[in-house]
Design a protein around this motif. Structure first.
Motif, short mmCIF file in Angstrom:
data_model
loop_
_atom_site.label_atom_id
_atom_site.label_comp_id
_atom_site.label_asym_id
_atom_site.label_seq_id
_atom_site.Cartn_x
_atom_site.Cartn_y
_atom_site.Cartn_z
N ARG A 119 -1.76 4.07 6.81
CA ARG A 119 -1.83 3.47 5.48
C ARG A 119 -3.23 2.88 5.21
O ARG A 119 -3.79 2.18 6.03
CB ARG A 119 -0.76 2.37 5.38
CG ARG A 119 -0.80 1.62 4.05
CD ARG A 119 0.32 0.61 3.97
NE ARG A 119 0.11 -0.28 2.85
CZ ARG A 119 1.08 -0.81 2.10
NH1 ARG A 119 2.33 -0.53 2.36
NH2 ARG A 119 0.81 -1.61 1.10
N ARG A 151 2.45 9.84 1.63
CA ARG A 151 3.34 8.73 1.26
C ARG A 151 2.55 7.71 0.45
O ARG A 151 1.55 7.16 0.92
CB ARG A 151 3.94 8.08 2.51
CG ARG A 151 4.73 6.81 2.20
CD ARG A 151 5.58 6.37 3.37
NE ARG A 151 6.73 7.28 3.56
CZ ARG A 151 7.65 7.13 4.52
NH1 ARG A 151 7.55 6.14 5.38
NH2 ARG A 151 8.65 7.98 4.62
N MET A 152 2.99 7.49 -0.78
CA MET A 152 2.34 6.50 -1.64
C MET A 152 3.23 5.26 -1.74
O MET A 152 4.45 5.37 -1.84
CB MET A 152 2.06 7.09 -3.02
CG MET A 152 1.14 8.28 -2.99
SD MET A 152 0.24 8.61 -4.55
CE MET A 152 1.52 8.69 -5.76
N TYR A 153 2.59 4.11 -1.71
CA TYR A 153 3.29 2.82 -1.85
C TYR A 153 2.99 2.28 -3.24
O TYR A 153 1.89 1.79 -3.50
CB TYR A 153 2.82 1.84 -0.77
CG TYR A 153 3.13 2.30 0.63
CD1 TYR A 153 4.33 1.95 1.26
CD2 TYR A 153 2.24 3.10 1.34
CE1 TYR A 153 4.63 2.37 2.56
CE2 TYR A 153 2.53 3.53 2.63
CZ TYR A 153 3.72 3.16 3.23
OH TYR A 153 4.01 3.60 4.51
N ASP A 165 7.24 9.93 -1.43
CA ASP A 165 6.74 10.95 -0.50
C ASP A 165 6.48 12.25 -1.25
O ASP A 165 7.37 12.75 -1.96
CB ASP A 165 7.74 11.20 0.63
CG ASP A 165 7.75 10.07 1.66
OD1 ASP A 165 6.86 9.20 1.58
OD2 ASP A 165 8.63 10.06 2.53
N HIS A 183 -1.72 4.34 0.55
CA HIS A 183 -1.06 5.60 0.89
C HIS A 183 -1.36 5.97 2.33
O HIS A 183 -2.26 5.40 2.96
CB HIS A 183 -1.52 6.72 -0.06
CG HIS A 183 -3.01 6.90 -0.09
ND1 HIS A 183 -3.84 6.03 -0.74
CD2 HIS A 183 -3.81 7.81 0.49
CE1 HIS A 183 -5.10 6.40 -0.58
NE2 HIS A 183 -5.10 7.49 0.18
#
Length: 203
Positions: A119, A151-153, A165, A183
């Motif tokens: 991340r 994967r994005m937050y 995702d 991400h």
């Protein structure tokens, strides 16, 4: 009718990210993928580093992908075609979001089987000029079991995060605000190829 560039700009304005399938033609995708393969065979790729300037170092516990930076002054015809497409995205985002984007920098990114990138944010102290991240995936095929998702937050108003995702499907473009969306690239079970770059507010 809204163009694909205007659609990207509208989604960036509304939710800070956009995902567009088949952004480039299949012909351009396969040409760029072959170019990447030839450059890899010629030994042009290097392990990706983290940090900038004196703080730049290879840290495989953070990321273990391989990259080859593109030279804007010496682009191949296929790279130039892609650069021109990204420039249309740049102009559309400027028109809608007033970000003052002036230039693009990018590199081929290769994630060998088993590699990842933990991340992170693409905009940090040493690169405040990176405003918009632009990724195009070049893979021939991708299935759920190949993993290697982006994967994005996504920040929510209550301070929590929503996880999104994204499968690195060939021809898919992902665009997002570099300073707003943390991400990561989850470990991949198959070689994963993209061009990753940034729209910047400097020349």
């Amino acid at each position: 009718m809204e163009s694909v560039y205007e659609k990207i700009a509208a989604e960036i304005y509304e939710k800070s990210y956009a995902i567009i399938d088949d952004f480039i033609s299949e012909e351009l995708r396969t040409s760029l993928l072959k170019e990447q393969s030839d450059l890899l065979e010629a030994g042009k790729f290097r392990l990706a580093a983290v940090g900038k300037g004196e703080k730049k170092q290879v840290r495989t516990e953070i990321r273990n992908d391989q990259v080859l930076w593109m030279d804007p002054e010496d682009l191949s015809p296929f790279e130039m075609h892609y650069w021109e497409e990204v420039d249309k995205v740049r102009m559309a985002i400027n028109q809608r979001c007033y970000l003052g984007l002036k230039s693009f920098e990018g590199h081929f990114a290769r994630y060998p089987k088993g590699s990842f990138y933990v991340r992170h944010l693409d905009q940090f102290e040493q690169v405040p000029y990176r405003l918009v991240t632009v990724i195009i995936y070049l893979n021939d095929s991708w299935e759920q079991e190949d993993e290697g998702m982006l994967r994005m937050y996504l920040p929510k108003e209550d301070g929590s995060e929503e996880i999104l995702d994204i499968m690195p499907k060939g021809g898919r473009m992902v665009v997002f605000l570099s300073g707003e969306i943390p991400h990561e690239v989850l470990p991949t079970k198959k070689e994963r190829i993209s061009i990753t770059g940034w729209l910047r507010n400097i020349d």
